[in-house]
Design a protein around this motif. Structure first.
Motif, mmCIF file in Angstrom:
data_model
loop_
_atom_site.group_PDB
_atom_site.id
_atom_site.type_symbol
_atom_site.label_atom_id
_atom_site.label_comp_id
_atom_site.label_asym_id
_atom_site.label_seq_id
_atom_site.Cartn_x
_atom_site.Cartn_y
_atom_site.Cartn_z
ATOM 1 N N TYR A 753 -21.056 -1.228 8.966
ATOM 2 C CA TYR A 753 -22.509 -1.268 8.808
ATOM 3 C C TYR A 753 -23.188 -0.409 9.878
ATOM 4 O O TYR A 753 -22.646 -0.189 10.970
ATOM 5 C CB TYR A 753 -23.022 -2.709 8.910
ATOM 6 C CG TYR A 753 -22.811 -3.519 7.651
ATOM 7 C CD1 TYR A 753 -23.787 -3.581 6.657
ATOM 8 C CD2 TYR A 753 -21.630 -4.226 7.452
ATOM 9 C CE1 TYR A 753 -23.591 -4.330 5.504
ATOM 10 C CE2 TYR A 753 -21.426 -4.970 6.307
ATOM 11 C CZ TYR A 753 -22.407 -5.019 5.331
ATOM 12 O OH TYR A 753 -22.210 -5.746 4.189
ATOM 13 N N TRP A 754 -24.384 0.048 9.534
ATOM 14 C CA TRP A 754 -25.183 0.879 10.418
ATOM 15 C C TRP A 754 -26.552 0.239 10.603
ATOM 16 O O TRP A 754 -27.077 -0.403 9.702
ATOM 17 C CB TRP A 754 -25.345 2.286 9.835
ATOM 18 C CG TRP A 754 -24.046 3.002 9.642
ATOM 19 C CD1 TRP A 754 -23.114 2.759 8.681
ATOM 20 C CD2 TRP A 754 -23.525 4.066 10.434
ATOM 21 N NE1 TRP A 754 -22.047 3.606 8.805
ATOM 22 C CE2 TRP A 754 -22.280 4.433 9.875
ATOM 23 C CE3 TRP A 754 -24.001 4.769 11.546
ATOM 24 C CZ2 TRP A 754 -21.492 5.452 10.402
ATOM 25 C CZ3 TRP A 754 -23.218 5.791 12.067
ATOM 26 C CH2 TRP A 754 -21.976 6.112 11.511
ATOM 27 N N GLU A 755 -27.105 0.443 11.791
ATOM 28 C CA GLU A 755 -28.429 -0.077 12.094
ATOM 29 C C GLU A 755 -29.263 1.034 12.727
ATOM 30 O O GLU A 755 -28.752 1.818 13.533
ATOM 31 C CB GLU A 755 -28.341 -1.271 13.060
ATOM 32 C CG GLU A 755 -29.689 -1.919 13.352
ATOM 33 C CD GLU A 755 -29.585 -3.086 14.325
ATOM 34 O OE1 GLU A 755 -28.668 -3.057 15.182
ATOM 35 O OE2 GLU A 755 -30.412 -4.009 14.241
ATOM 36 N N LEU A 796 -22.839 9.187 0.479
ATOM 37 C CA LEU A 796 -24.147 8.785 -0.034
ATOM 38 C C LEU A 796 -25.218 8.956 1.040
ATOM 39 O O LEU A 796 -24.951 8.860 2.234
ATOM 40 C CB LEU A 796 -24.115 7.334 -0.513
ATOM 41 C CG LEU A 796 -23.202 7.045 -1.695
ATOM 42 C CD1 LEU A 796 -23.248 5.568 -2.054
ATOM 43 C CD2 LEU A 796 -23.592 7.879 -2.906
ATOM 44 N N ILE A 797 -26.423 9.204 0.593
ATOM 45 C CA ILE A 797 -27.541 9.439 1.510
ATOM 46 C C ILE A 797 -28.406 8.195 1.609
ATOM 47 O O ILE A 797 -28.793 7.606 0.597
ATOM 48 C CB ILE A 797 -28.381 10.645 1.049
ATOM 49 C CG1 ILE A 797 -27.547 11.932 1.198
ATOM 50 C CG2 ILE A 797 -29.670 10.766 1.849
ATOM 51 C CD1 ILE A 797 -28.233 13.166 0.681
ATOM 52 N N TYR A 820 -36.274 2.005 3.397
ATOM 53 C CA TYR A 820 -35.192 2.959 3.136
ATOM 54 C C TYR A 820 -35.515 3.822 1.919
ATOM 55 O O TYR A 820 -36.191 3.380 0.982
ATOM 56 C CB TYR A 820 -33.879 2.229 2.851
ATOM 57 C CG TYR A 820 -33.338 1.398 3.988
ATOM 58 C CD1 TYR A 820 -32.516 1.960 4.952
ATOM 59 C CD2 TYR A 820 -33.636 0.033 4.075
ATOM 60 C CE1 TYR A 820 -31.998 1.181 5.988
ATOM 61 C CE2 TYR A 820 -33.123 -0.739 5.110
ATOM 62 C CZ TYR A 820 -32.309 -0.157 6.064
ATOM 63 O OH TYR A 820 -31.808 -0.919 7.079
ATOM 64 N N VAL A 821 -34.959 5.022 1.938
ATOM 65 C CA VAL A 821 -34.899 5.863 0.744
ATOM 66 C C VAL A 821 -33.429 6.160 0.497
ATOM 67 O O VAL A 821 -32.732 6.668 1.399
ATOM 68 C CB VAL A 821 -35.685 7.177 0.911
ATOM 69 C CG1 VAL A 821 -35.474 8.073 -0.300
ATOM 70 C CG2 VAL A 821 -37.159 6.888 1.098
ATOM 71 N N ILE A 864 -26.089 8.712 6.737
ATOM 72 C CA ILE A 864 -27.194 7.810 7.014
ATOM 73 C C ILE A 864 -28.157 8.497 7.965
ATOM 74 O O ILE A 864 -27.761 8.983 9.021
ATOM 75 C CB ILE A 864 -26.703 6.489 7.622
ATOM 76 C CG1 ILE A 864 -25.791 5.782 6.610
ATOM 77 C CG2 ILE A 864 -27.859 5.598 8.011
ATOM 78 C CD1 ILE A 864 -25.328 4.435 7.059
ATOM 79 N N GLN A 865 -29.402 8.588 7.556
ATOM 80 C CA GLN A 865 -30.417 9.283 8.338
ATOM 81 C C GLN A 865 -31.497 8.298 8.732
ATOM 82 O O GLN A 865 -31.972 7.532 7.901
ATOM 83 C CB GLN A 865 -31.033 10.426 7.513
ATOM 84 C CG GLN A 865 -30.000 11.394 6.957
ATOM 85 C CD GLN A 865 -30.615 12.374 5.992
ATOM 86 O OE1 GLN A 865 -31.822 12.376 5.786
ATOM 87 N NE2 GLN A 865 -29.782 13.208 5.409
#
Length: 959
Positions: A753-755, A796-797, A820-821, A864-865
């Motif tokens: 996971y990312w935060e 995935l973006i 999020y987008v 992930i941006q």
């Protein structure tokens, strides 16, 4: 058991060969061990006379795949249970599994366990017939796939173009035959209950309806009467209430879709039933029981809304009609259906010539579609049987009221056929109940004896206890076994992995936005009612396509609330508040919700986007007290948006400064158990996007006073300069002492996971209705308990436009929100088929030939941006052109393999030509017809391959 050994099996090092003694099967099957390809060819007499076979069996069910190993499933023992004219029906008593790949599979414990569970499932309530389609009621002539429980097992046969004569269907349900005499004339009754595999499963895992209109526990029951040359058939059906709902316990029923989102599936369901003609729905639910009344009200609402011209509806409170353990109160309503029975008619044939067809059915349901439904059906079909006797000019007894005979408990006064009939229907009810709930019917005693005595009451209690036990200790395993049978192994195959890498070549992408909010409300009813300036303040972002509300502690976590889980009124209060606020933005529709004591998740989607949503599923995982209570745990909702899989899990983890390891264990539990038995076979680990959020309770490992002092210094510095480096350093210092960040890589799930950057103050713990951190005696250390994390698949973006806390003072936590987008995929099926064809072509050309990869570079981290604009992507048309160029390259590389394939096909044709002498000697006309067809197919493949070999290098546009 019946000595039925019509299939011969011979195994050697390279292949397994199966032949049949059935006259309609004139070919043999060869299962190649290395390639797993199944080859069909004519039986050769010389080989047949020499090959005695390693073993013989009764039936071939298909190929079962588990842990990337393949097994032929055979029926070793069976019992003859019914004869209908020329058709014989057998019950499966014993099955075996023959390894195709190798002989060492039996040493794998996981494989042995999987096969053992499959055997246990298949050796009860499954039936087959070697002559005649067992899936079809006499009234229908079209093949009915929904009753074929070995449909997945037969998929390898279909993929290898094996003749339909080898694809023999198996049904689940119940079959029984009874014989008697009326007026000295022999008469036979056969009862066949066919249970649908679509939404097949156990009682609590399979409820309501799905997006395709299929319902849980759908059973078609056909009662056949045979007298001399006349055959009469009458069909009734049962199925779960056709709305979206689930049940987690005896007294807990939840509607999982709004009325607006239910209508489409409701209409689909009754359109699927049009093959039966008119549909008369009889709902037997209990009016005085609130949870059943909710389903009844919503059933009737959808019925009125749908306005279907072929559907009728009637509500009967079964419990109010059955009093003092006797079912005679039902009889007057059965008599009322005389006119409807006249309209629906029945199927009649004489000397195998159809005289009349049934053009309507009764659809009967109660809560489980078991006990009440079966008893009501047995009486309705008995009344229909009495009408059949009139057609045959027969009379069962001097008593003109046949239903009173059913209620008579003195067997000395009953005709032999009535006694057998009651037992047959009671057996039917017991078996269908065992399949669905794990125990026999609670009213079978009433069906057998005409009333419920003391023994029946005791048996009823025992069955209820057994159902409770199965729900908590057996249903998980059984549901997983059913899923494996119906959908195949859950293990990822090489083909699945390869296809996933090629997605850019058959998918188009679009963007959607998601607003996600988490808030521990501290057991308080909402004080803030206008969210426009806090959690719904979008900071100049567009209105999100999806809005997710995740709440914790919507009720106080006291023993009473934990045990009783009485949160319905609170949920209604919050739901009303959400809808009021969203109505001020634009039209949104709630598509799913889930709750567990104090945890609640509710998901809304723009009404304009509803058509893009499918496969909505919910689940809960308790982690409190070793997973037994719901004061802590997670609630999840997952669904498909176009062809992307999205999942949202709202959690409340174990509290306490020193409970970090337990919190990590809670996360393990949630990921391992959530959607374990999902009918869609999707869990949190194989979603495209998985969002994990809530009160995670991770703490700052510093003394209370030090943290408070750091926060004061931060506020002083930032009040003078919002971009002050020293202020950011204060925050960074606290984050470096924070449990989630320091332990994230220790957990197998969290590490994926990312935060986003945490640029806000700790969200816990405040004095109520203030901006002052905890001043109570406990002085809990301020911490970032409330978090939002995202995990997405490689490539995935996912853009995070903002990640912030919101200043609502209603509880001791501050809500946190993130916008999020993300990128959503839409599969182009034509392009997908093209890509699949490359895989299959390569496999057919050479078993060891490397698979085409279209030069796809594998990315090892998701894109992930955080608060950055998405980079422009290459146009889809350019990608497809690249696909064509790469595919041309693959074709050029494989020319040599194609030439070898041509030679092999020519040799195959020459070999087959040698068998023509045998073809002429045995069954000449039929065999010659097969030979001509076979030769044409081989020549067609040869010509096609030659054309491809010649054309690809010169004319790439043909791709």
């Amino acid at each position: 058991m019946t000595n039925l050994k019509l299939f011969q099996i011979n195994a050697n090092q390279n292949a397994i060969i199966i032949k049949s003694d059935l006259p309609n099967i004139t070919t043999q099957l060869k299962f190649h061990r290395i390639s797993s390809i199944i080859e069909e060819s004519p039986k050769i007499q010389e080989q047949e006379s020499k090959m005695k076979g390693d073993q013989r069996c009764s039936y071939i069910l298909g190929v079962f795949k588990t842990y990337n190993k393949s097994f032929i499933v055979i029926v070793e023992e069976c019992t003859k249970v019914a004869i209908i004219q020329d058709q014989i029906i057998y019950h499966i008593d014993q099955v075996s599994y023959i390894s195709i790949d190798d002989n060492n599979s039996n040493n794998n414990k996981d494989i042995l366990e999987s096969i053992s569970k499959q055997k246990k499932l298949l050796q009860s309530a499954f039936y087959f017939s070697l002559n005649g389609d067992i899936t079809l009621a006499r009234n229908f002539q079209k093949y009915e796939n929904s009753f074929v429980w070995n449909n997945k097992l037969l998929s390898s046969f279909r993929e290898n173009k094996i003749s339909s004569c080898w694809q023999l269907p198996m049904i689940q349900g119940y079959v029984e035959q009874i014989d008697s005499y009326i007026d000295k004339q022999p008469i036979t009754l056969v009862l066949i209950s066919r249970r649908s595999r679509l939404m097949g499963g156990t009682r609590y895992y399979s409820r309501g309806i799905n997006d395709d209109g299929h319902v849980a526990n759908f059973v078609e029951t056909e009662q056949i009467v045979i007298s001399g040359s006349i055959l009469i058939s009458f069909v009734v059906i049962r199925g779960s209430v056709p709305i979206f709902w689930n049940q987690d316990g005896v007294n807990s029923i939840k509607l999982t879709r709004s009325k607006e989102l239910t209508l489409s599936a409701f209409i689909k369901h009754f359109n699927l039933l049009r093959r039966y003609g008119k549909i008369f729905c009889i709902n037997l639910m209990q009016n005085s029981r609130q949870l059943e009344q909710v389903l009844t009200d919503n059933f009737y609402y959808q019925f009125q809304k749908a306005q279907l011209d072929h559907v009728y509806y009637q509500y009967l409170d079964f419990h109010s009609l059955v009093k003092n353990g006797q079912s005679s109160g039902v009889n007057p309503f059965i008599y009322q259906y005389e006119q409807t029975l006249n309209k629906f008619q029945c199927y009649i044939e004489k000397d195998k010539q159809i005289i009349n067809r049934q053009n309507g059915v009764f659809r009967i349901n109660c809560l489980d579609c078991l006990d009440r439904t079966n008893l009501f059906m047995s009486k309705l079909c008995l009344y229909s049987f009495d009408r059949f006797l009139r057609i045959l000019n027969l009379q069962l007894s001097n008593n003109s009221d046949i239903l009173n005979s059913f209620d008579e408990n003195n067997k000395k006064l009953l005709h032999d056929l009535i006694i057998k009939y009651k037992n047959m229907w009671a057996n039917n009810g017991d078996m269908l109940s065992i399949i669905y709930s794990g125990s026999g019917s609670t009213v079978s005693d009433m069906a057998r004896e005409g009333k419920r005595g003391l023994i029946g009451v005791l048996k009823d209690g025992y069955n209820n206890i057994e159902r409770f036990y199965n729900r908590h200790f057996e249903d998980d395993t059984k549901q997983n076994t059913i899923n494996q049978l119906l959908s195949g192994s859950t293990s990822q195959t090489h083909f699945d992995d390869w296809i996933a890498q090629q997605e850019q070549h058959f998918c188009t992408n679009s963007q959607i936005s998601i607003l996600l909010i988490t808030w521990n409300v501290g057991g308080n009813n909402p004080i803030t009612t206008d969210f426009s300036q806090n959690i719904l303040n979008l900071q100049e972002q567009s209105n999100p396509d999806i809005i997710v509300f995740g709440l914790q502690e919507i009720v106080d976590l006291n023993p009473q609330n934990i045990v009783i889980m009485s949160n319905e009124k609170t949920i209604q209060l919050w739901d009303k508040l959400f809808q009021q606020n969203l109505s001020k933005i634009e039209p949104y529709t709630k598509i799913g919700e889930s709750d567990l004591v104090g945890i609640y998740i509710s998901i809304f989607v723009k009404t304009s986007q509803i058509s893009r949503m499918t496969q909505i599923d919910t689940d809960v995982v308790k982690t409190g007290l070793g997973g037994t209570i719901g004061n802590k745990g997670g609630v999840s909702v997952q669904f498909k948006f176009d062809d992307s899989l999205l999942g949202f899990t709202c959690c409340h983890l174990t509290s306490g400064n020193k409970q970090c390891q337990q919190r990590l264990s809670d996360i393990d539990e949630i990921h391992q158990r959530a959607f374990q038995n999902s009918k869609f076979k999707i869990n949190l680990s194989n979603l495209d996007y998985s969002f994990l959020f809530g009160d995670m309770n991770f703490r700052i490992e510093l003394p209370y006073q030090e943290v408070v002092e750091q926060i004061k210094n931060y506020l002083q510095l930032i009040s003078k300069d919002p971009n002050c480096p020293n202020a950011k350093a204060k925050l960074a210092y606290l984050l470096n002492q924070e449990q989630l960040g320091n332990n994230k890589n220790r957990n197998q799930y969290l590490q994926n996971y990312w935060e986003g950057s945490v640029n806000f103050l700790p969200t816990y713990k405040y004095d109520k209705n203030s901006q002052i951190y905890d001043t109570s005696k406990k002085q809990r250390t301020p911490s970032w308990c409330d978090r939002i994390l995202v995990n997405c698949k490689e490539g995935l973006i996912c853009q995070q436009r903002y990640y912030k806390r919101n200043e609502c003072l209603d509880s001791d936590h501050r809500p946190v929100s993130s916008y999020y987008v993300i990128e959503i995929k839409k599969i182009d099926k034509e392009k997908l088929d093209f890509v699949k064809s490359q895989y299959c072509l390569s496999k057919m050309q050479n078993f060891n030939h490397p698979l085409p990869n279209f030069n796809v570079s594998k990315q090892h981290t998701p894109n992930i941006q955080f608060q950055r604009q998405q980079q422009p992507q290459q146009s889809q048309s350019n990608e497809y052109q690249n696909l064509l160029k790469d595919s041309l390259h693959i074709q050029q590389q494989s020319q040599q393999q194609q030439k070898q394939s041509i030679q092999q096909m020519q040799q195959s044709i020459q070999q087959f030509q040698k068998t023509q002498e045998y073809v002429k000697n045995k069954d000449e006309d039929r065999q010659q017809q097969y030979a001509i067809q076979y030769m044409k197919q081989q020549q067609k493949i040869l010509n096609s391959t030659q054309q491809q070999s010649n054309q690809y290098p010169q004319n790439p546009d043909l791709l």
